[in-house]
Design a protein around this motif. Sequence first.
Motif, PDB file in Angstrom:
ATOM      1  N   VAL A 185       0.817  -1.212   0.000  1.00  0.00           N
ATOM      2  CA  VAL A 185       0.000   0.000   0.000  1.00  0.00           C
ATOM      3  C   VAL A 185       0.854   1.268   0.000  1.00  0.00           C
ATOM      4  CG1 VAL A 185      -1.803   1.286   1.226  1.00  0.00           C
ATOM      5  CG2 VAL A 185      -1.861  -1.222   1.186  1.00  0.00           C
ATOM      6  N   LEU A 186       1.884   1.318   0.851  1.00  0.00           N
ATOM      7  CA  LEU A 186       2.693   2.533   0.982  1.00  0.00           C
ATOM      8  C   LEU A 186       3.789   2.623  -0.087  1.00  0.00           C
ATOM      9  CD1 LEU A 186       2.966   2.713   4.882  1.00  0.00           C
ATOM     10  CD2 LEU A 186       1.673   4.246   3.388  1.00  0.00           C
ATOM     11  N   ALA A 187       4.787   1.741  -0.001  1.00  0.00           N
ATOM     12  CA  ALA A 187       5.883   1.801  -0.981  1.00  0.00           C
ATOM     13  C   ALA A 187       5.372   1.498  -2.392  1.00  0.00           C
ATOM     14  CB  ALA A 187       6.985   0.823  -0.587  1.00  0.00           C
ATOM     15  N   GLY A 188       4.583   0.443  -2.512  1.00  0.00           N
ATOM     16  CA  GLY A 188       4.030   0.100  -3.818  1.00  0.00           C
ATOM     17  C   GLY A 188       3.093   1.159  -4.347  1.00  0.00           C
ATOM     18  N   GLY A 189       2.320   1.784  -3.452  1.00  0.00           N
ATOM     19  CA  GLY A 189       1.406   2.841  -3.871  1.00  0.00           C
ATOM     20  C   GLY A 189       2.127   4.046  -4.438  1.00  0.00           C
ATOM     21  N   ALA A 190       3.260   4.425  -3.821  1.00  0.00           N
ATOM     22  CA  ALA A 190       4.039   5.550  -4.344  1.00  0.00           C
ATOM     23  C   ALA A 190       4.550   5.253  -5.748  1.00  0.00           C
ATOM     24  CB  ALA A 190       5.196   5.856  -3.399  1.00  0.00           C
ATOM     25  N   LEU A 191       5.022   4.029  -5.961  1.00  0.00           N
ATOM     26  CA  LEU A 191       5.492   3.640  -7.291  1.00  0.00           C
ATOM     27  C   LEU A 191       4.331   3.601  -8.278  1.00  0.00           C
ATOM     28  CD1 LEU A 191       7.964   0.764  -6.330  1.00  0.00           C
ATOM     29  CD2 LEU A 191       8.541   3.121  -6.937  1.00  0.00           C
ATOM     30  N   LYS A 192       3.211   3.095  -7.839  1.00  0.00           N
ATOM     31  CA  LYS A 192       2.034   2.975  -8.710  1.00  0.00           C
ATOM     32  C   LYS A 192       1.585   4.330  -9.237  1.00  0.00           C
ATOM     33  CE  LYS A 192      -1.894   2.288  -6.627  1.00  0.00           C
ATOM     34  NZ  LYS A 192      -3.011   1.636  -5.907  1.00  0.00           N
ATOM     35  N   HIS A 193       1.602   5.330  -8.366  1.00  0.00           N
ATOM     36  CA  HIS A 193       1.054   6.637  -8.751  1.00  0.00           C
ATOM     37  C   HIS A 193       2.057   7.557  -9.445  1.00  0.00           C
ATOM     38  CE1 HIS A 193      -2.831   6.027  -6.973  1.00  0.00           C
ATOM     39  NE2 HIS A 193      -2.320   5.756  -5.798  1.00  0.00           N
ATOM     40  N   GLY A 194       3.358   7.370  -9.200  1.00  0.00           N
ATOM     41  CA  GLY A 194       4.276   8.356  -9.749  1.00  0.00           C
ATOM     42  C   GLY A 194       5.505   7.845 -10.464  1.00  0.00           C
ATOM     43  N   ALA A 195       5.826   6.575 -10.351  1.00  0.00           N
ATOM     44  CA  ALA A 195       7.095   6.085 -10.890  1.00  0.00           C
ATOM     45  C   ALA A 195       7.066   5.991 -12.410  1.00  0.00           C
ATOM     46  CB  ALA A 195       7.428   4.721 -10.288  1.00  0.00           C
ATOM     47  N   SER A 196       8.240   6.108 -12.983  1.00  0.00           N
ATOM     48  CA  SER A 196       8.383   5.911 -14.423  1.00  0.00           C
ATOM     49  C   SER A 196       8.184   4.435 -14.765  1.00  0.00           C
ATOM     50  CB  SER A 196       9.780   6.352 -14.871  1.00  0.00           C
ATOM     51  OG  SER A 196      10.770   5.531 -14.254  1.00  0.00           O
ATOM     52  N   ASP A 197       7.980   4.164 -16.038  1.00  0.00           N
ATOM     53  CA  ASP A 197       7.811   2.768 -16.453  1.00  0.00           C
ATOM     54  C   ASP A 197       9.040   1.943 -16.101  1.00  0.00           C
ATOM     55  OD1 ASP A 197       5.298   3.298 -17.428  1.00  0.00           O
ATOM     56  OD2 ASP A 197       5.971   3.618 -19.502  1.00  0.00           O
ATOM     57  N   ALA A 198      10.217   2.570 -16.194  1.00  0.00           N
ATOM     58  CA  ALA A 198      11.451   1.844 -15.877  1.00  0.00           C
ATOM     59  C   ALA A 198      11.521   1.485 -14.396  1.00  0.00           C
ATOM     60  CB  ALA A 198      12.666   2.691 -16.268  1.00  0.00           C
ATOM     61  N   LEU A 199      11.140   2.425 -13.515  1.00  0.00           N
ATOM     62  CA  LEU A 199      11.143   2.135 -12.081  1.00  0.00           C
ATOM     63  C   LEU A 199      10.094   1.083 -11.730  1.00  0.00           C
ATOM     64  CD1 LEU A 199      11.597   5.545 -10.195  1.00  0.00           C
ATOM     65  CD2 LEU A 199      13.152   3.580 -10.220  1.00  0.00           C
ATOM     66  N   LYS A 200       8.926   1.185 -12.334  1.00  0.00           N
ATOM     67  CA  LYS A 200       7.896   0.177 -12.094  1.00  0.00           C
ATOM     68  C   LYS A 200       8.378  -1.204 -12.508  1.00  0.00           C
ATOM     69  CE  LYS A 200       3.799   3.149 -12.590  1.00  0.00           C
ATOM     70  NZ  LYS A 200       2.591   3.421 -13.404  1.00  0.00           N
ATOM     71  N   ALA A 201       8.996  -1.273 -13.677  1.00  0.00           N
ATOM     72  CA  ALA A 201       9.480  -2.565 -14.167  1.00  0.00           C
ATOM     73  C   ALA A 201      10.582  -3.125 -13.282  1.00  0.00           C
ATOM     74  CB  ALA A 201       9.988  -2.413 -15.597  1.00  0.00           C
ATOM     75  N   ARG A 202      11.313  -2.235 -12.618  1.00  0.00           N
ATOM     76  CA  ARG A 202      12.420  -2.670 -11.767  1.00  0.00           C
ATOM     77  C   ARG A 202      11.936  -3.222 -10.432  1.00  0.00           C
ATOM     78  NH1 ARG A 202      17.468   1.220  -9.851  1.00  0.00           N
ATOM     79  NH2 ARG A 202      18.533  -0.325  -8.530  1.00  0.00           N
ATOM     80  N   TYR A 203      10.871  -2.620  -9.873  1.00  0.00           N
ATOM     81  CA  TYR A 203      10.484  -2.967  -8.513  1.00  0.00           C
ATOM     82  C   TYR A 203       9.138  -3.693  -8.376  1.00  0.00           C
ATOM     83  CZ  TYR A 203      14.310   0.003  -6.914  1.00  0.00           C
ATOM     84  OH  TYR A 203      15.549   0.540  -6.683  1.00  0.00           O
ATOM     85  N   LEU A 204       8.137  -3.316  -9.168  1.00  0.00           N
ATOM     86  CA  LEU A 204       6.803  -3.866  -8.937  1.00  0.00           C
ATOM     87  C   LEU A 204       6.707  -5.380  -9.152  1.00  0.00           C
ATOM     88  CD1 LEU A 204       4.310  -1.123 -10.179  1.00  0.00           C
ATOM     89  CD2 LEU A 204       5.135  -1.624  -7.869  1.00  0.00           C
ATOM     90  N   SER A 251      15.991   7.872 -10.301  1.00  0.00           N
ATOM     91  CA  SER A 251      15.359   7.350  -9.085  1.00  0.00           C
ATOM     92  C   SER A 251      14.235   8.221  -8.568  1.00  0.00           C
ATOM     93  CB  SER A 251      16.417   7.192  -7.982  1.00  0.00           C
ATOM     94  OG  SER A 251      17.406   6.261  -8.365  1.00  0.00           O
ATOM     95  N   VAL A 252      13.987   9.350  -9.220  1.00  0.00           N
ATOM     96  CA  VAL A 252      12.918  10.252  -8.778  1.00  0.00           C
ATOM     97  C   VAL A 252      11.561   9.666  -9.153  1.00  0.00           C
ATOM     98  CG1 VAL A 252      11.950  12.572  -8.955  1.00  0.00           C
ATOM     99  CG2 VAL A 252      14.426  12.238  -9.049  1.00  0.00           C
ATOM    100  N   VAL A 253      10.643   9.667  -8.180  1.00  0.00           N
ATOM    101  CA  VAL A 253       9.269   9.213  -8.413  1.00  0.00           C
ATOM    102  C   VAL A 253       8.423  10.440  -8.745  1.00  0.00           C
ATOM    103  CG1 VAL A 253       7.245   8.092  -7.423  1.00  0.00           C
ATOM    104  CG2 VAL A 253       9.543   7.271  -6.839  1.00  0.00           C
ATOM    105  N   GLY A 254       7.920  10.505  -9.971  1.00  0.00           N
ATOM    106  CA  GLY A 254       7.192  11.687 -10.400  1.00  0.00           C
ATOM    107  C   GLY A 254       8.160  12.798 -10.800  1.00  0.00           C
TER     108      GLY A 254
END
Length: 376
Positions: A92-111, A221-224
């Motif tokens: 909810v917290l860490a994943g939610g931040a990535l879900k709402h603001g991360a780039s496709d590359a960051l999402k692919a790296r962590y989600l 590494s910036v989210v959003g």
Amino acid sequence: MDFSFSQEQNMLQESIERFVQNDYGFDERQKNAHSDLGFSQDHWQTFAELGWLGVPFAESDGGFGGGAVEASLMMEQFGRGLVIEPFLATVVLAGGALKHGASDALKARYLPGVIDGSLHGALAYAEPQARFNLADTCTTAAASANGFVLNGQKAVVLNGPRADFLVISARTSGEQRDRTGISLFVVDAKAAGVTRRDFPTVDAFRASEITLENVSVDADSVVGAVGEGYEILEQVIDEAIVSVGAEAVGCMEKLYKETVEYCKQREQFGQPIGKFQVLQHRMVDMFMEHEQAKSLMFMAAMRMDEGYGPDTKKAVSAFKVQVGKSGKFVGQSAVQLHGGMGMTEELSVGHYFKRLTIIDTLFGNSDYHLKRFGAL
């Protein structure tokens, strides 16, 4: 308006309910809580195998496209079982931040790792001086040749001891309490300059105090957008409030039902104490407080799924106020009606009460959200 659940939502709720009833006994929960890890890695893998860790994420990210209603149904059942696995912190917290603001590359790296259970995350946003003000940020992120350098301290980082990556809020511009100028960064938990002081919380979870000393991160590494992280952070915290509030609703249901059963069995003056009218009134009041909180849970969750705006924020704050009020009443009443044994380590009642007490303070207590509600 149709308030009935879909077939998929019912199946999700029933699967977690069966897991809690059949595989998550209180004694085992206590054993896992006191282990080195603080929870069961086997249970966490079960969550992943059953698809629960992917429910809130979009299908394009490998998830199932669930929203706040689905998250509430899940967390309500987790509350009934007093589940200590770090779903809130990682998904909810860490994943939610990535879900709402991360780039496709960051999402692919962590989600993918979050969804399959191999990666744990933590959102490091709170600071010692901030109270409940999300904008009060002293941690700084200074621009460097290759990205940014972070310095500062974060308090009560849930799941910090186990986190593989951290989502950290830091100020890139502006004054200490400005809403603008806050940026979010994804940082490897083992990066040079990151130090932790781990500790157990009173409700048997684990958290960390995290110090950042010249921690280098690259610009990717910036989210959003840089300086625009506050809006992402506020939405993630409001989603977490709905989730943790739903957990409290599950705790309250368990407490009032356990109390009713105990009062049917406990005898005094030659009859069960549940026959005393004053105690019947108290148990009815416990039931009503639970039902009020549950009604506001669904309102907040549906508002969240309709879109995030001022009306949603008001509904979330109203729900948090009710959870604080109802949780305190139900928890105190359950302990009182059980007598002295209500606070013993061997009985689950006191542990539910501890969790409800902590939930009241998470992400802003009742007083804070009452003021926020009035200001919106």
